[in-house]
Design a protein around this motif. Structure first.
Motif, PDB file in Angstrom:
ATOM      1  N   ASP A  14      22.670 -66.513  -5.683  1.00  0.00           N
ATOM      2  CA  ASP A  14      22.674 -67.926  -5.293  1.00  0.00           C
ATOM      3  C   ASP A  14      22.826 -68.165  -3.793  1.00  0.00           C
ATOM      4  N   ASP A  15      22.535 -67.168  -2.968  1.00  0.00           N
ATOM      5  CA  ASP A  15      22.721 -67.350  -1.522  1.00  0.00           C
ATOM      6  C   ASP A  15      21.481 -67.898  -0.821  1.00  0.00           C
ATOM      7  N   GLY A  16      20.374 -68.068  -1.542  1.00  0.00           N
ATOM      8  CA  GLY A  16      19.164 -68.627  -0.946  1.00  0.00           C
ATOM      9  C   GLY A  16      18.389 -67.654  -0.081  1.00  0.00           C
ATOM     10  N   VAL A  17      18.709 -66.365  -0.162  1.00  0.00           N
ATOM     11  CA  VAL A  17      18.053 -65.361   0.666  1.00  0.00           C
ATOM     12  C   VAL A  17      17.469 -64.276  -0.238  1.00  0.00           C
ATOM     13  N   LEU A  18      16.298 -63.773   0.138  1.00  0.00           N
ATOM     14  CA  LEU A  18      15.699 -62.658  -0.577  1.00  0.00           C
ATOM     15  C   LEU A  18      16.185 -61.352   0.033  1.00  0.00           C
ATOM     16  N   ASP A  19      16.487 -60.386  -0.808  1.00  0.00           N
ATOM     17  CA  ASP A  19      16.897 -59.061  -0.351  1.00  0.00           C
ATOM     18  C   ASP A  19      15.814 -58.070  -0.754  1.00  0.00           C
ATOM     19  N   ALA A  20      15.475 -57.157   0.141  1.00  0.00           N
ATOM     20  CA  ALA A  20      14.442 -56.164  -0.150  1.00  0.00           C
ATOM     21  C   ALA A  20      14.889 -54.799   0.345  1.00  0.00           C
ATOM     22  N   CYS A  21      14.434 -53.781  -0.355  1.00  0.00           N
ATOM     23  CA  CYS A  21      14.736 -52.394  -0.009  1.00  0.00           C
ATOM     24  C   CYS A  21      13.412 -51.666   0.148  1.00  0.00           C
ATOM     25  N   PHE A  22      13.208 -51.055   1.297  1.00  0.00           N
ATOM     26  CA  PHE A  22      12.000 -50.292   1.568  1.00  0.00           C
ATOM     27  C   PHE A  22      12.385 -48.842   1.817  1.00  0.00           C
ATOM     28  N   VAL A  23      11.687 -47.928   1.162  1.00  0.00           N
ATOM     29  CA  VAL A  23      11.937 -46.496   1.326  1.00  0.00           C
ATOM     30  C   VAL A  23      10.645 -45.857   1.789  1.00  0.00           C
ATOM     31  N   GLN A  24      10.716 -45.119   2.895  1.00  0.00           N
ATOM     32  CA  GLN A  24       9.514 -44.447   3.388  1.00  0.00           C
ATOM     33  C   GLN A  24       9.150 -43.304   2.446  1.00  0.00           C
ATOM     34  N   ALA A  25       7.929 -42.815   2.535  1.00  0.00           N
ATOM     35  CA  ALA A  25       7.496 -41.672   1.729  1.00  0.00           C
ATOM     36  C   ALA A  25       8.444 -40.511   1.995  1.00  0.00           C
ATOM     37  N   LEU A  26       8.891 -39.883   0.922  1.00  0.00           N
ATOM     38  CA  LEU A  26       9.907 -38.841   1.043  1.00  0.00           C
ATOM     39  C   LEU A  26       9.399 -37.482   0.593  1.00  0.00           C
ATOM     40  N   PRO A  27       9.855 -36.426   1.267  1.00  0.00           N
ATOM     41  CA  PRO A  27       9.598 -35.084   0.722  1.00  0.00           C
ATOM     42  C   PRO A  27      10.456 -34.914  -0.534  1.00  0.00           C
ATOM     43  N   TRP A  28      10.053 -34.055  -1.414  1.00  0.00           N
ATOM     44  CA  TRP A  28      10.716 -33.903  -2.715  1.00  0.00           C
ATOM     45  C   TRP A  28      12.212 -33.652  -2.607  1.00  0.00           C
ATOM     46  N   HIS A  29      12.667 -32.924  -1.585  1.00  0.00           N
ATOM     47  CA  HIS A  29      14.089 -32.582  -1.501  1.00  0.00           C
ATOM     48  C   HIS A  29      14.989 -33.770  -1.122  1.00  0.00           C
ATOM     49  N   ARG A  30      14.391 -34.865  -0.652  1.00  0.00           N
ATOM     50  CA  ARG A  30      15.185 -36.054  -0.328  1.00  0.00           C
ATOM     51  C   ARG A  30      15.251 -37.058  -1.475  1.00  0.00           C
ATOM     52  N   ILE A  31      14.449 -36.852  -2.500  1.00  0.00           N
ATOM     53  CA  ILE A  31      14.426 -37.796  -3.614  1.00  0.00           C
ATOM     54  C   ILE A  31      15.735 -37.790  -4.406  1.00  0.00           C
ATOM     55  N   PRO A  32      16.276 -36.632  -4.827  1.00  0.00           N
ATOM     56  CA  PRO A  32      17.537 -36.663  -5.591  1.00  0.00           C
ATOM     57  C   PRO A  32      18.703 -37.336  -4.861  1.00  0.00           C
ATOM     58  N   PRO A  33      18.956 -37.019  -3.574  1.00  0.00           N
ATOM     59  CA  PRO A  33      20.077 -37.715  -2.940  1.00  0.00           C
ATOM     60  C   PRO A  33      19.825 -39.216  -2.763  1.00  0.00           C
ATOM     61  N   THR A  34      18.564 -39.598  -2.624  1.00  0.00           N
ATOM     62  CA  THR A  34      18.245 -41.018  -2.503  1.00  0.00           C
ATOM     63  C   THR A  34      18.512 -41.728  -3.824  1.00  0.00           C
ATOM     64  N   LEU A  35      18.097 -41.127  -4.932  1.00  0.00           N
ATOM     65  CA  LEU A  35      18.361 -41.726  -6.243  1.00  0.00           C
ATOM     66  C   LEU A  35      19.855 -41.806  -6.528  1.00  0.00           C
ATOM     67  N   LEU A  36      20.589 -40.800  -6.141  1.00  0.00           N
ATOM     68  CA  LEU A  36      22.042 -40.831  -6.305  1.00  0.00           C
ATOM     69  C   LEU A  36      22.639 -41.971  -5.477  1.00  0.00           C
ATOM     70  N   GLY A  37      22.120 -42.151  -4.267  1.00  0.00           N
ATOM     71  CA  GLY A  37      22.562 -43.262  -3.421  1.00  0.00           C
ATOM     72  C   GLY A  37      22.270 -44.612  -4.047  1.00  0.00           C
ATOM     73  N   VAL A  38      21.113 -44.736  -4.729  1.00  0.00           N
ATOM     74  CA  VAL A  38      20.772 -45.989  -5.415  1.00  0.00           C
ATOM     75  C   VAL A  38      21.763 -46.246  -6.550  1.00  0.00           C
ATOM     76  N   LEU A  39      22.119 -45.205  -7.289  1.00  0.00           N
ATOM     77  CA  LEU A  39      23.100 -45.367  -8.372  1.00  0.00           C
ATOM     78  C   LEU A  39      24.456 -45.812  -7.835  1.00  0.00           C
ATOM     79  N   ARG A  40      24.828 -45.306  -6.685  1.00  0.00           N
ATOM     80  CA  ARG A  40      26.125 -45.645  -6.083  1.00  0.00           C
ATOM     81  C   ARG A  40      26.069 -46.908  -5.212  1.00  0.00           C
TER      82      ARG A  40
END
Length: 103
Positions: A14-40
């Motif tokens: 209800d804050d009247g603002v849109l929030d967006a998350c952009f992730v650049q193309a990642l090498p395979w070894h950065r995907i697991p820590p990024t997904l863990l970061g999304v969960l946290r």
């Protein structure tokens, strides 16, 4: 987002603002820590993640490039369009939060 993913952990319905998350193309070894970061909800501090807040966004791809995007978890095809405009219309959508206090 379904499954408890915290894509934009600081967003408010209800804050009247849109929030967006952009992730650049990642090498395979950065995907697991990024997904863990999304969960946290901590991925916003990663150098390959960019969090933005605005009243509207325009996403554009070069002509001749196919535009794909997700809307409410569903993959959408922009067809021949090379631009997608997203804007906030305050009060246009009633949001019911499972976290809302009763009474």
């Amino acid at each position: 987002i379904a499954g408890g993913l915290r894509i934009c952990p600081d967003s408010l319905p209800d804050d009247g603002v849109l929030d967006a998350c952009f992730v650049q193309a990642l090498p395979w070894h950065r995907i697991p820590p990024t997904l863990l970061g999304v969960l946290r909800g901590t991925h916003g501090g990663m150098p390959w993640v960019r969090m933005l807040r605005a009243q509207s966004f325009t996403l554009a791809v070069p002509r001749g490039t196919h535009l794909y995007f997700q809307l409410d978890g569903e993959l959408r095809d922009g067809g021949s369009a090379n631009e997608l405009r997203i804007s906030n219309v305050p009060g246009a959508l009633r949001v019911v939060s499972a976290l809302a206090k009763e009474g």
